[in-house]
Each structure stands twice: as structure tokens, then as C-alpha cells.
Design a protein around this motif. Structure first.
Motif: not given
Length: 188
Positions: A26-29, A39-47, A50-57
Motif C-alpha cells: 500500500c505504501k508504494n501505490y 495511512s494504509c494497510a496491506d490486508l492479509p488475504v485476497l490481495q 486499505l488507505h485512509w485519512n481520519y479526521n478527528s474534528t
């Protein structure tokens, strides 16, 4: 003889390069539109990724879920605010219709054999869109406000068939039954 040596040398040089280019994270996409995610995560299955931005406000999450898929398949990603598995998931769904246009909608997963028809979720969803690019389906949206914290049970899925604009059941073995986890949207 010189041709055989040239082919062998090219195979030795090109072989490792093709392995490197297919080792995606995910980091090089880089997204096709000028949008970025913190932020991003390589999910462990199904190739899947997930990429995201969280807005706390505003307590909203801008997500983009990507997964390898054929043009005739479908993808889904969602949050389960009430449990840890598939049942109860508030999902985003995407697929390509018969005209080649990407469709995206929301649905609630209320059983192990869901209808997968469009339904509103228990929280607002804005800017829902989908695209098919480089053998991947990508679905993105802004979710929330989500007032019950930043850690959620997430579920992701893929299937191989769509009939009458409704995704059909996915396989029920291996990675298809392990596509769930917990994610803190404050993590990087």
C-alpha cells in the motif's frame, strides 16, 4: 548460439525485475487522481489494500479499498460496528456493469447469504465512487461521523460473479473466510 546466450541473459535480468514490480504494497501505490492518504494497510488475504485519512474534528474517515479483481467480479469493504465477522457489516460494494461502467453502492450484511442489494448504512456515506484500473477495483468514500471511537472491526471480500447488477456469493473457504480484522484508524 549467440541468440540463446542473449535470451538467457535477458531472462536473468528481466526475471527479478518482474518479481519486484509485482511485489506491491500500500505504501508504494500512487492513485490516478491527485488524492493522498496518510495511512494504509496491506490486508492479509485476497490481495487487498486499505488507505485512509481520519479526521478527528468531524469524526469521519476517508477510505479507499483496493483489491485485485477481474472485470466481471466484485469487491466489498466495510465496518462491522456490532460484531467481529461478516454479519452486521455496513459495506461499500463495487463492480463493473455490462456496459463497462463501475457501480458503487452501500449495503448491510445481515446474514451469511446476503442479498447484496443497495441499502443505506447506519452512518452517513459521502463521495462514494469506484474505478477499475490495472486489474484492480478501487472503491472510495467518506464515512461518518463515526462517534463510537477509532477502532473498528473491518471486513473485506471479493467475488467472481455479478448477475442483474447484484454481486453473487463468494467462495466459502480459505482466504474468503479469513478476510476480517480489527483496525484503529489512528494507526499509521
Amino acid at each position: 548460439m549467440a541468440i540463446k546466450k542473449t535470451i538467457v541473459i535477458l531472462c536473468i535480468i528481466i526475471g527479478p525485475l518482474s518479481l519486484v514490480s509485482s511485489a506491491q504494497t500500500c505504501k508504494n501505490y500512487i492513485f490516478s487522481e491527485k488524492r493522498g492518504f496518510n495511512s494504509c494497510a496491506d490486508l492479509p488475504v485476497l490481495q487487498a489494500y486499505l488507505h485512509w485519512n481520519y479526521n478527528s474534528t468531524s469524526e469521519t474517515i476517508h477510505v479507499a479499498y483496493r483489491a485485485n479483481q477481474t472485470p466481471r467480479g466484485w469487491i466489498a469493504w466495510g465496518i462491522n460496528p456490532t460484531g467481529s465477522g461478516m454479519v452486521g457489516t455496513q459495506a461499500l460494494v463495487a463492480f463493473q456493469d455490462l456496459n463497462g461502467n463501475m457501480k458503487a453502492y452501500t449495503t448491510q450484511i445481515s446474514s451469511y447469504n446476503p442479498e447484496m442489494k443497495p441499502q443505506p448504512l447506519s452512518f452517513p456515506v459521502l463521495e462514494l465512487s469506484a474505478e477499475y484500473l490495472n486489474e484492480e477495483m478501487i472503491i472510495s468514500a467518506v464515512l461518518g461521523p463515526l462517534s463510537n471511537g477509532t477502532t473498528f472491526n473491518i471486513v473485506w471480500q471479493a467475488g467472481n460473479a455479478v448477475s442483474n447488477d447484484i454481486p453473487q456469493s463468494h467462495p466459502h473457504f480459505g482466504p474468503y473466510v479469513r478476510s476480517a480484522g480489527t483496525l484503529d484508524f489512528l494507526s499509521l
